[in-house]
Design an enzyme around this catalytic site. Structure first.
Site, PDB file in Angstrom:
ATOM      1  N   THR A   1      -3.533 -23.385   1.537  1.00  0.00           N
ATOM      2  CA  THR A   1      -3.841 -22.513   2.737  1.00  0.00           C
ATOM      3  C   THR A   1      -3.289 -23.229   3.965  1.00  0.00           C
ATOM      4  O   THR A   1      -2.839 -24.225   3.989  1.00  0.00           O
ATOM      5  CB  THR A   1      -5.533 -22.487   2.965  1.00  0.00           C
ATOM      6  OG1 THR A   1      -5.874 -23.865   3.056  1.00  0.00           O
ATOM      7  CG2 THR A   1      -6.286 -21.895   1.734  1.00  0.00           C
TER       8      THR A   1
ATOM      9  N   THR B   1      -3.503 -24.235   7.107  1.00  0.00           N
ATOM     10  CA  THR B   1      -4.038 -25.400   7.955  1.00  0.00           C
ATOM     11  C   THR B   1      -3.917 -26.554   7.063  1.00  0.00           C
ATOM     12  O   THR B   1      -3.622 -27.678   7.548  1.00  0.00           O
ATOM     13  CB  THR B   1      -5.409 -25.092   8.772  1.00  0.00           C
ATOM     14  OG1 THR B   1      -5.224 -23.861   9.576  1.00  0.00           O
ATOM     15  CG2 THR B   1      -5.653 -26.267   9.556  1.00  0.00           C
ATOM     16  N   CYS B   2      -4.496 -26.312   5.894  1.00  0.00           N
ATOM     17  CA  CYS B   2      -4.852 -27.439   5.053  1.00  0.00           C
ATOM     18  C   CYS B   2      -3.320 -27.816   4.617  1.00  0.00           C
ATOM     19  O   CYS B   2      -3.159 -29.213   4.485  1.00  0.00           O
ATOM     20  CB  CYS B   2      -5.313 -27.024   3.783  1.00  0.00           C
ATOM     21  SG  CYS B   2      -6.971 -26.293   3.981  1.00  0.00           S
ATOM     22  N   ASN B   3      -2.419 -27.140   4.339  1.00  0.00           N
ATOM     23  CA  ASN B   3      -0.954 -27.396   3.674  1.00  0.00           C
ATOM     24  C   ASN B   3      -0.177 -27.648   5.095  1.00  0.00           C
ATOM     25  O   ASN B   3       0.667 -28.687   4.595  1.00  0.00           O
ATOM     26  CB  ASN B   3      -0.591 -26.120   2.992  1.00  0.00           C
ATOM     27  CG  ASN B   3       0.724 -26.788   2.230  1.00  0.00           C
ATOM     28  OD1 ASN B   3       0.573 -27.285   1.137  1.00  0.00           O
ATOM     29  ND2 ASN B   3       1.841 -26.075   2.589  1.00  0.00           N
TER      30      ASN B   3
ATOM     31  N   LEU C   1      -3.111 -31.991   5.587  1.00  0.00           N
ATOM     32  CA  LEU C   1      -2.778 -33.026   4.489  1.00  0.00           C
ATOM     33  C   LEU C   1      -1.366 -33.733   4.926  1.00  0.00           C
ATOM     34  O   LEU C   1      -1.407 -34.897   4.773  1.00  0.00           O
ATOM     35  CB  LEU C   1      -2.366 -32.358   3.279  1.00  0.00           C
ATOM     36  CG  LEU C   1      -2.203 -33.075   2.227  1.00  0.00           C
ATOM     37  CD1 LEU C   1      -2.725 -33.442   0.992  1.00  0.00           C
ATOM     38  CD2 LEU C   1      -0.834 -32.717   1.629  1.00  0.00           C
TER      39      LEU C   1
END
Length: 161
Positions: free
Chosen positions: A46, A48-50, A54
């Site tokens: 996703t 923001t996550c990617n 992270l």
């Protein structure tokens, strides 16, 4: 009820990908006798996550470990195959332990689940980060603003270590 500083992590079984396929791993195996930085994301790949969350943990991996951390782990309500693909895509092999909580039982037990059905994603994890020492939460950050990764970023964890 949301987990708090001073609480012990609940017992749970998660999955991680290995060269031999998906493998079950218990919270005791991951956290007992170790200092662990754990961060949770709504989903692998996703935006923001990617792109924001992270990468900071990958970039600060050595600095975090230099402060006595044995393991850096990420958990998401995804299957182990997605988490394994995300691990390879991000170059996180050997740096971050990618944990799949396919049914969300672990994040529910933490009280850090969120219903994103309105976004077509169903049950997911809130964005969080924590420092866990021998299974006990010693620092906890929960992202207050959706789509952001400021309070749960690697830089914040480095301040807390």
């Amino acid at each position: 009820m949301t987990i708090s500083v001073g609480d012990n992590l609940p017992e749970a079984t998660l999955k991680t990908m290995t060269a031999d396929g998906a493998k079950e791993v218990t919270t005791a195996e991951v956290f007992a006798g170790k200092k662990v930085v754990l961060f949770g994301v709504p989903g692998a790949f996703t935006p923001t996550c990617n792109n924001n969350h992270l990468p900071g943990y990958l970039e600060n991996n050595d600095a975090i470990r230099a402060r006595g951390v044995d393991t850096i782990a990420v958990v998401a309500v995804n299957d182990p195959f997605v988490m394994g693909a995300w691990e390879k895509f991000t170059g996180g092999e050997g740096k971050i332990l990618y944990l799949a909580d396919g049914s969300g039982t672990f994040v529910k037990a933490l009280g850090l689940d969120i219903d994103l059905s309105g976004a077509g994603m169903g049950l997911r994890s809130k964005r969080f980060s924590m420092i866990v020492d021998d299974g006990k939460v010693v620092a906890l950050n929960i992202e207050p603003v959706p789509g952001r990764a400021d309070e749960t970023a690697a830089a914040k964890i480095l301040e807390q270590l």
